[in-house]
Scaffold this motif. Structure first.
Motif, PDB file in Angstrom:
ATOM      1  N   UNK A   1       0.893  -1.192   0.018  1.00 18.07           N
ATOM      2  CA  UNK A   1      -0.010  -0.027   0.046  1.00 18.07           C
ATOM      3  C   UNK A   1       0.979   1.099   0.105  1.00 18.07           C
ATOM      4  N   UNK A   2       0.143   2.287  -0.386  1.00 23.40           N
ATOM      5  CA  UNK A   2       1.017   3.633  -0.303  1.00 23.40           C
ATOM      6  C   UNK A   2       0.128   4.820  -0.001  1.00 23.40           C
ATOM      7  N   UNK A   3       0.617   5.957   0.229  1.00 23.05           N
ATOM      8  CA  UNK A   3      -0.202   7.027   0.655  1.00 23.05           C
ATOM      9  C   UNK A   3      -0.518   7.834  -0.587  1.00 23.05           C
ATOM     10  N   UNK A   4       0.479   8.040  -1.564  1.00 21.03           N
ATOM     11  CA  UNK A   4       0.477   8.556  -2.787  1.00 21.03           C
ATOM     12  C   UNK A   4       1.179   7.572  -3.886  1.00 21.03           C
ATOM     13  N   UNK A   5       0.670   7.676  -5.112  1.00 20.47           N
ATOM     14  CA  UNK A   5       1.162   6.747  -6.118  1.00 20.47           C
ATOM     15  C   UNK A   5       2.566   7.185  -6.699  1.00 20.47           C
ATOM     16  N   UNK A   6       3.620   6.552  -6.376  1.00 20.25           N
ATOM     17  CA  UNK A   6       5.086   6.982  -6.725  1.00 20.25           C
ATOM     18  C   UNK A   6       4.989   7.122  -8.431  1.00 20.25           C
ATOM     19  N   UNK A   7       4.215   6.502  -9.150  1.00 17.73           N
ATOM     20  CA  UNK A   7       4.345   6.860 -10.407  1.00 17.73           C
ATOM     21  C   UNK A   7       3.487   8.216 -10.769  1.00 17.73           C
ATOM     22  N   UNK A   8       2.995   8.637 -10.005  1.00 18.21           N
ATOM     23  CA  UNK A   8       2.054   9.759 -10.590  1.00 18.21           C
ATOM     24  C   UNK A   8       3.121  11.069 -10.333  1.00 18.21           C
ATOM     25  N   UNK A   9       3.422  11.678 -11.751  1.00 20.40           N
ATOM     26  CA  UNK A   9       4.383  12.557 -11.696  1.00 20.40           C
ATOM     27  C   UNK A   9       3.677  13.828 -12.463  1.00 20.40           C
TER      28      UNK A   9
END
Length: 202
Positions: free
Chosen positions: A194-202
């Motif tokens: 899980x993550x708080x914010x998508x790391x791929x979302x640039x």
């Protein structure tokens, strides 16, 4: 101000970090992935300045990939990867030190519990541990891990333990670390839980 957690359990390892990229009073992003995958069954959570974090993570992961290619697909054990990483940190002390603190975890079939965890600092020290925390988080969370960790811990219980540490930080720590990313390393490999914010979302 980075936070890195590591918890080993019966069958694997949980790694978690905050996702904030900040310097001084300025926040650059809140979706940074500070957990670098080293191989199909190992990864390391890194804390430190973003330049050293990225530089050292890529340097280690690419060298391990080169070793695997040069030796007919032979993959280093987690213990060997940790010692290589520690050696590079120690070597850099005499040249240009990497200001990084690391928790490295991996899964090996030959290890009795499957998962193993190594805690390293920028001075090149390395110790095998059942759980660990880097950064200011250690002041808040090591006592929780010490109380709640046991040898029969399963994946779900390990995730609950890490999330308990996150809640403690969000309640007690002066700095707001809103987003965290959690990764699991087990016999299936490295995966993002899980993550708080998508790391791929640039």
């Amino acid at each position: 101000m980075d936070t890195v957690f590591g918890v080993s359990y019966n069958g694997g390892v949980i790694l978690a970090t905050d996702q904030v990229n900040a310097r001084s009073i300025l926040m650059y992003q809140q979706n940074l992935d500070k957990i670098a995958e080293l191989s199909s069954h190992s990864a390391m959570g890194v804390s430190g300045p973003n330049c050293d974090l990225v530089n050292f993570s890529e340097y280690i992961s690419k060298n391990l990939a080169l070793y695997e290619l040069s030796n007919d697909g032979l993959r280093l054990s987690t213990h060997a990867q940790a010692n290589f990483c520690r050696g590079e940190l120690a070597k850099a002390l005499r040249k240009g030190p990497f200001q990084v603190n690391i928790i490295l975890g991996g899964y090996d079939e030959k290890t009795p519990t499957g998962g193993s965890l190594y805690v390293m600092d920028y001075m090149g020290s390395c110790v095998k541990a059942k759980y660990g925390a880097q950064g200011y988080a250690s002041n808040f969370c090591l006592s929780i891990m010490d109380r709640d960790w046991d040898e029969n811990l399963n994946e779900d219980a390990a995730v609950v333990l890490v999330e308990k540490c996150m809640k403690e930080l969000q309640m007690r720590f002066l700095i707001n670390q809103s987003n965290f990313i959690i990764k699991v390393i087990d016999k299936e490999g490295v995966r993002t839980l899980k993550f708080g914010a998508d790391p791929t979302d640039n």
